[in-house]
Design an enzyme around this catalytic site. Structure first.
Site, PDB file in Angstrom:
ATOM      1  N   THR A 121       7.244  -9.612   6.013  1.00  0.00           N
ATOM      2  CA  THR A 121       8.044  -8.455   5.603  1.00  0.00           C
ATOM      3  C   THR A 121       8.783  -7.838   6.783  1.00  0.00           C
ATOM      4  OG1 THR A 121       7.815  -6.175   4.820  1.00  0.00           O
ATOM      5  CG2 THR A 121       5.883  -7.118   5.863  1.00  0.00           C
ATOM      6  N   ASP A 122       9.883  -7.150   6.489  1.00  0.00           N
ATOM      7  CA  ASP A 122      10.597  -6.428   7.549  1.00  0.00           C
ATOM      8  C   ASP A 122       9.788  -5.228   8.047  1.00  0.00           C
ATOM      9  OD1 ASP A 122      10.881  -4.800   5.299  1.00  0.00           O
ATOM     10  OD2 ASP A 122      13.071  -4.715   5.379  1.00  0.00           O
ATOM     11  N   GLU A 123       8.754  -4.836   7.298  1.00  0.00           N
ATOM     12  CA  GLU A 123       7.977  -3.652   7.701  1.00  0.00           C
ATOM     13  C   GLU A 123       7.212  -3.863   9.008  1.00  0.00           C
ATOM     14  OE1 GLU A 123       5.680  -1.726   4.714  1.00  0.00           O
ATOM     15  OE2 GLU A 123       7.134  -2.167   3.159  1.00  0.00           O
ATOM     16  N   TYR A 148      -1.030  -1.771   5.618  1.00  0.00           N
ATOM     17  CA  TYR A 148      -0.380  -2.962   5.054  1.00  0.00           C
ATOM     18  C   TYR A 148       0.480  -3.662   6.107  1.00  0.00           C
ATOM     19  CZ  TYR A 148       3.362  -5.675   2.903  1.00  0.00           C
ATOM     20  OH  TYR A 148       4.276  -6.665   2.631  1.00  0.00           O
ATOM     21  N   LYS A 152       0.148  -7.350   8.050  1.00  0.00           N
ATOM     22  CA  LYS A 152       1.189  -8.391   7.959  1.00  0.00           C
ATOM     23  C   LYS A 152       1.672  -8.763   9.366  1.00  0.00           C
ATOM     24  CE  LYS A 152       2.825 -10.086   4.862  1.00  0.00           C
ATOM     25  NZ  LYS A 152       2.448 -11.282   4.043  1.00  0.00           N
ATOM     26  N   LYS A 187       5.077  -0.632  -7.933  1.00  0.00           N
ATOM     27  CA  LYS A 187       6.186  -0.599  -6.987  1.00  0.00           C
ATOM     28  C   LYS A 187       7.305   0.305  -7.501  1.00  0.00           C
ATOM     29  CE  LYS A 187       4.326  -3.607  -4.042  1.00  0.00           C
ATOM     30  NZ  LYS A 187       3.412  -4.464  -4.735  1.00  0.00           N
ATOM     31  N   ILE A 189      10.744   0.462  -8.079  1.00  0.00           N
ATOM     32  CA  ILE A 189      11.718   0.251  -9.161  1.00  0.00           C
ATOM     33  C   ILE A 189      11.035   0.055 -10.512  1.00  0.00           C
ATOM     34  CG2 ILE A 189      13.453  -1.412 -10.004  1.00  0.00           C
ATOM     35  CD1 ILE A 189      14.714  -1.353  -7.213  1.00  0.00           C
ATOM     36  N   ARG A 191       8.113   1.011 -11.428  1.00  0.00           N
ATOM     37  CA  ARG A 191       7.406   2.250 -11.831  1.00  0.00           C
ATOM     38  C   ARG A 191       8.378   3.209 -12.528  1.00  0.00           C
ATOM     39  NH1 ARG A 191       4.708   7.294  -8.529  1.00  0.00           N
ATOM     40  NH2 ARG A 191       3.515   8.031 -10.305  1.00  0.00           N
ATOM     41  N   LYS A 203       9.322   9.501 -10.406  1.00  0.00           N
ATOM     42  CA  LYS A 203       8.674  10.247  -9.312  1.00  0.00           C
ATOM     43  C   LYS A 203       9.241   9.794  -7.975  1.00  0.00           C
ATOM     44  CE  LYS A 203       5.745  11.792 -12.432  1.00  0.00           C
ATOM     45  NZ  LYS A 203       6.446  12.758 -13.297  1.00  0.00           N
ATOM     46  N   GLY A 273       3.062   8.873   6.677  1.00  0.00           N
ATOM     47  CA  GLY A 273       3.685   7.934   7.626  1.00  0.00           C
ATOM     48  C   GLY A 273       4.885   7.197   7.063  1.00  0.00           C
TER      49      GLY A 273
HETATM   50  P1  NAD Z   1       2.027  -9.092  -5.198  1.00  0.00           P
HETATM   51  O1  NAD Z   1       1.027  -8.044  -4.859  1.00  0.00           O
HETATM   52  O2  NAD Z   1       2.875  -8.921  -6.406  1.00  0.00           O
HETATM   53  O3  NAD Z   1       1.306 -10.509  -5.342  1.00  0.00           O
HETATM   54  C1  NAD Z   1       0.305 -10.920  -4.471  1.00  0.00           C
HETATM   55  C2  NAD Z   1      -0.422 -12.115  -5.113  1.00  0.00           C
HETATM   56  O4  NAD Z   1      -1.404 -12.603  -4.185  1.00  0.00           O
HETATM   57  C3  NAD Z   1      -1.154 -11.764  -6.406  1.00  0.00           C
HETATM   58  O5  NAD Z   1      -0.930 -12.763  -7.380  1.00  0.00           O
HETATM   59  C4  NAD Z   1      -2.628 -11.747  -5.979  1.00  0.00           C
HETATM   60  O6  NAD Z   1      -3.531 -12.081  -7.035  1.00  0.00           O
HETATM   61  C5  NAD Z   1      -2.638 -12.789  -4.876  1.00  0.00           C
HETATM   62  N1  NAD Z   1      -3.742 -12.603  -3.922  1.00  0.00           N
HETATM   63  C6  NAD Z   1      -4.118 -11.441  -3.316  1.00  0.00           C
HETATM   64  N2  NAD Z   1      -5.166 -11.674  -2.525  1.00  0.00           N
HETATM   65  C7  NAD Z   1      -5.456 -13.003  -2.601  1.00  0.00           C
HETATM   66  C8  NAD Z   1      -6.427 -13.846  -2.001  1.00  0.00           C
HETATM   67  N3  NAD Z   1      -7.343 -13.353  -1.134  1.00  0.00           N
HETATM   68  N4  NAD Z   1      -6.430 -15.156  -2.317  1.00  0.00           N
HETATM   69  C9  NAD Z   1      -5.514 -15.667  -3.175  1.00  0.00           C
HETATM   70  N5  NAD Z   1      -4.590 -14.914  -3.791  1.00  0.00           N
HETATM   71  C10 NAD Z   1      -4.548 -13.597  -3.504  1.00  0.00           C
HETATM   72  O7  NAD Z   1       2.919  -9.248  -3.888  1.00  0.00           O
HETATM   73  P2  NAD Z   1       4.474  -9.561  -3.731  1.00  0.00           P
HETATM   74  O8  NAD Z   1       5.236  -8.306  -3.762  1.00  0.00           O
HETATM   75  O9  NAD Z   1       4.839 -10.683  -4.631  1.00  0.00           O
HETATM   76  O10 NAD Z   1       4.492 -10.075  -2.215  1.00  0.00           O
HETATM   77  C11 NAD Z   1       4.271 -11.455  -1.929  1.00  0.00           C
HETATM   78  C12 NAD Z   1       4.435 -11.691  -0.444  1.00  0.00           C
HETATM   79  O11 NAD Z   1       5.740 -11.300  -0.027  1.00  0.00           O
HETATM   80  C13 NAD Z   1       3.471 -10.876   0.425  1.00  0.00           C
HETATM   81  O12 NAD Z   1       3.066 -11.686   1.499  1.00  0.00           O
HETATM   82  C14 NAD Z   1       4.314  -9.704   0.910  1.00  0.00           C
HETATM   83  O13 NAD Z   1       3.849  -9.222   2.158  1.00  0.00           O
HETATM   84  C15 NAD Z   1       5.666 -10.372   1.047  1.00  0.00           C
HETATM   85  N6  NAD Z   1       6.823  -9.486   0.934  1.00  0.00           N
HETATM   86  C16 NAD Z   1       6.976  -8.675  -0.153  1.00  0.00           C
HETATM   87  C17 NAD Z   1       8.129  -7.897  -0.290  1.00  0.00           C
HETATM   88  C18 NAD Z   1       8.351  -7.019  -1.505  1.00  0.00           C
HETATM   89  O14 NAD Z   1       9.377  -6.352  -1.588  1.00  0.00           O
HETATM   90  N7  NAD Z   1       7.460  -6.988  -2.488  1.00  0.00           N
HETATM   91  C19 NAD Z   1       9.107  -7.935   0.695  1.00  0.00           C
HETATM   92  C20 NAD Z   1       8.909  -8.773   1.808  1.00  0.00           C
HETATM   93  C21 NAD Z   1       7.773  -9.550   1.900  1.00  0.00           C
HETATM   94  O1  TDX Z   2       6.813   6.205  -7.147  1.00  0.00           O
HETATM   95  C1  TDX Z   2       7.353   5.947  -6.053  1.00  0.00           C
HETATM   96  N1  TDX Z   2       8.288   6.805  -5.563  1.00  0.00           N
HETATM   97  C2  TDX Z   2       8.938   6.600  -4.387  1.00  0.00           C
HETATM   98  O2  TDX Z   2       9.789   7.418  -3.980  1.00  0.00           O
HETATM   99  C3  TDX Z   2       7.033   4.755  -5.301  1.00  0.00           C
HETATM  100  C4  TDX Z   2       6.005   3.784  -5.805  1.00  0.00           C
HETATM  101  C5  TDX Z   2       7.710   4.545  -4.120  1.00  0.00           C
HETATM  102  N2  TDX Z   2       8.630   5.440  -3.663  1.00  0.00           N
HETATM  103  C6  TDX Z   2       9.377   5.148  -2.420  1.00  0.00           C
HETATM  104  C7  TDX Z   2       8.565   4.687  -1.234  1.00  0.00           C
HETATM  105  C8  TDX Z   2       9.534   3.758  -0.515  1.00  0.00           C
HETATM  106  O3  TDX Z   2      10.407   4.516   0.321  1.00  0.00           O
HETATM  107  O4  TDX Z   2      10.227   4.042  -2.739  1.00  0.00           O
HETATM  108  C9  TDX Z   2      10.363   3.137  -1.632  1.00  0.00           C
HETATM  109  C10 TDX Z   2       9.880   1.763  -2.045  1.00  0.00           C
HETATM  110  O5  TDX Z   2       8.472   1.850  -2.244  1.00  0.00           O
HETATM  111  P1  TDX Z   2       7.570   0.554  -2.595  1.00  0.00           P
HETATM  112  O6  TDX Z   2       8.095  -0.101  -3.822  1.00  0.00           O
HETATM  113  O7  TDX Z   2       6.158   0.972  -2.554  1.00  0.00           O
HETATM  114  O8  TDX Z   2       7.962  -0.434  -1.388  1.00  0.00           O
HETATM  115  P2  TDX Z   2       7.814  -0.333   0.206  1.00  0.00           P
HETATM  116  O9  TDX Z   2       6.729   0.578   0.609  1.00  0.00           O
HETATM  117  O10 TDX Z   2       9.186  -0.126   0.757  1.00  0.00           O
HETATM  118  O11 TDX Z   2       7.335  -1.843   0.507  1.00  0.00           O
HETATM  119  C11 TDX Z   2       7.906  -2.953  -0.218  1.00  0.00           C
HETATM  120  O12 TDX Z   2       8.833  -3.649   0.576  1.00  0.00           O
HETATM  121  C12 TDX Z   2       8.334  -4.355   1.680  1.00  0.00           C
HETATM  122  C13 TDX Z   2       6.815  -3.904  -0.692  1.00  0.00           C
HETATM  123  O13 TDX Z   2       5.880  -3.200  -1.479  1.00  0.00           O
HETATM  124  C14 TDX Z   2       6.140  -4.577   0.469  1.00  0.00           C
HETATM  125  O14 TDX Z   2       5.211  -5.542  -0.006  1.00  0.00           O
HETATM  126  C15 TDX Z   2       7.184  -5.267   1.291  1.00  0.00           C
HETATM  127  O15 TDX Z   2       6.599  -5.782   2.439  1.00  0.00           O
END
Ligand code: NAD
Ligand code: TDX
Length: 332
Positions: A121-123, A148, A152, A187, A189, A191, A203, A273
């Site tokens: 992730t970019d985080e 988190y 990562k 997450k 969007i 939510r 929210k 944070g």
């Molecule tokens: P997610 O939470 O939707 O999915 C995670 C999956 O991993 C789930 O199916 C869960 O059951 C599985 N899992 C968790 N722990 C496990 C374990 N110990 N063994 C096997 N499986 C396990 O997550 P996501 O949003 O799809 O993110 C996937 C990957 O992409 C992550 O590595 C995350 O850091 C990275 N990522 C996410 C975003 C984002 O915007 N969501 C952005 C950049 C990178």
């Molecule tokens: O209800 C909400 N209201 C709100 O304002 C929630 C759930 C989030 N937020 C804000 C927090 C963040 O600024 O929206 C933004 C996005 O929040 P999340 O969906 O929780 O994402 P973020 O914390 O940015 O992280 C996501 O992008 C990077 C993914 O969850 C990570 O897995 C990924 O690494």
């Protein structure tokens, strides 16, 4: 044709990747997923059985990892605990899966000489100021903020060390915020979309000025395939699609697209944070591998995502109440 092991393939981005691979390649896919609260087999249920094998297990289980990695040509490692708010509430599973799990897969890849692509992730880079014109590049120093993002970041450093010290054939990608179908309702969007579908006001944390750089999950998938195919071993590639928007703008757009007043949302307690801004410079990926995003119109992609949630209440409804009970406890 290759045999791909996709960890976390029942999650949001992993399941989008599996759909993408089945549609655009002839690779065979094995998914290894623990099916935590975030995993959902229904996200894979419409795929042909002869292209996909599902294994229910933990990436930190060395015996399972060893057996599956030995039988694969490449591992695409998505499995993670992925939600910042959960990591602030209970960091423990983040250390287990993101650190010990990644270590376990690296050891198996080292033993069997298997190619591994690590999804990150970019985080890991921390955040940028709202008025800073800079974007993250592959050279930006690591500076993670949350449990988190720090786990990562640690997992990325493990991959780099296993490349350098043991010659593991690995690559890393750090992607910005994804949106699209099959995203858990915790997450941002999904939510807000599912809140509006239930007649609940969205929210917004704090003032909503925080900026995220949105990319469609399908574009993330095509970038990962390009890196698997042509990426240089040991390299890191940033993935992004120039989609910077502040959270307030996104909530207003969701409300407008769903036929509600754009100001029909509530401000709630801010995240501890809370990172201010993420922004990705993906020119290395574009210049070296020729990758381009397909979804360049965020409003159209968001409208399609809203339609997907409208038409798939059976997919998200079972998780909605527990998710909102969690947020209610946090005052969010
Ligand atoms: P997610 O939470 O939707 O999915 C995670 C999956 O991993 C789930 O199916 C869960 O059951 C599985 N899992 C968790 N722990 C496990 C374990 N110990 N063994 C096997 N499986 C396990 O997550 P996501 O949003 O799809 O993110 C996937 C990957 O992409 C992550 O590595 C995350 O850091 C990275 N990522 C996410 C975003 C984002 O915007 N969501 C952005 C950049 C990178
Ligand atoms: O209800 C909400 N209201 C709100 O304002 C929630 C759930 C989030 N937020 C804000 C927090 C963040 O600024 O929206 C933004 C996005 O929040 P999340 O969906 O929780 O994402 P973020 O914390 O940015 O992280 C996501 O992008 C990077 C993914 O969850 C990570 O897995 C990924 O690494």
């Amino acid at each position: 044709m290759a045999r791909l092991l996709v960890t976390g393939g029942a999650g949001f981005i992993g399941s989008n990747f599996v759909h993408h691979v089945v549609e655009h390649t002839d690779h065979d896919v094995t998914v290894l997923d623990k099916l935590t609260y975030a995993g959902n087999l229904a996200s894979l249920s419409d795929l042909p059985e002869d292209r996909l094998r599902f294994v229910h297990g933990d990436i930190a289980d060395a015996a399972v990892a060893d057996e599956l990695v030995a039988a694969s040509d490449a591992v695409v490692h998505y499995a993670a605990e992925s939600h910042n708010d959960n990591s602030l509430d209970d960091p423990h599973p983040f250390l287990h899966t993101n650190l010990v799990g990644t270590f376990t897969l690296l050891e198996a890849a080292r033993k069997h000489g298997t190619r591994l692509h690590h999804i990150s992730t970019d985080e890991v880079y921390g955040d940028l100021a709202l008025d800073d014109p800079a974007k993250f590049t592959e050279a930006t120093p690591y500076n993670p903020s949350s449990p988190y993002s720090s786990t990562k970041a640690g997992s990325d450093l493990l991959v780099r060390a296993w490349v350098r010290s043991f010659g593991v054939a690995a690559t890393i990608s750090n992607c910005s915020n994804n949106y699209g179908p099959y995203q858990h309702v915790e997450k941002f969007i999904p939510r807000q979309i599912t809140n509006v579908l239930r007649g609940v006001r969205p929210k917004l944390y704090g003032e909503g000025r925080n900026v995220r750089d949105w990319i469609h999950a399908d574009d993330h998938s095509s970038a990962v395939l390009a890196i698997l195919d042509k990426g240089r071993i040991g390299e890191t590639y940033l993935i992004g699609a120039d989609g910077e928007k502040d959270n307030k703008t996104v909530v207003e757009l969701i409300l407008t697209l769903m036929g509600e007043a754009p100001d029909a949302y509530d401000h709630v307690t801010d995240r501890a944070g809370h990172d201010l801004r993420y922004a990705i410079d993906s020119s290395k990926l574009a210049d070296e591998l020729g990758w381009r995003p397909r979804y360049q119109d965020f409003e159209r992609g968001l409208a399609a995502t809203i339609e997907w949630y409208r038409n798939h209440e059976d997919w998200w409804a079972p998780t909605k109440d527990a998710t909102e009970a969690f947020y209610a406890r946090l005052g969010q």
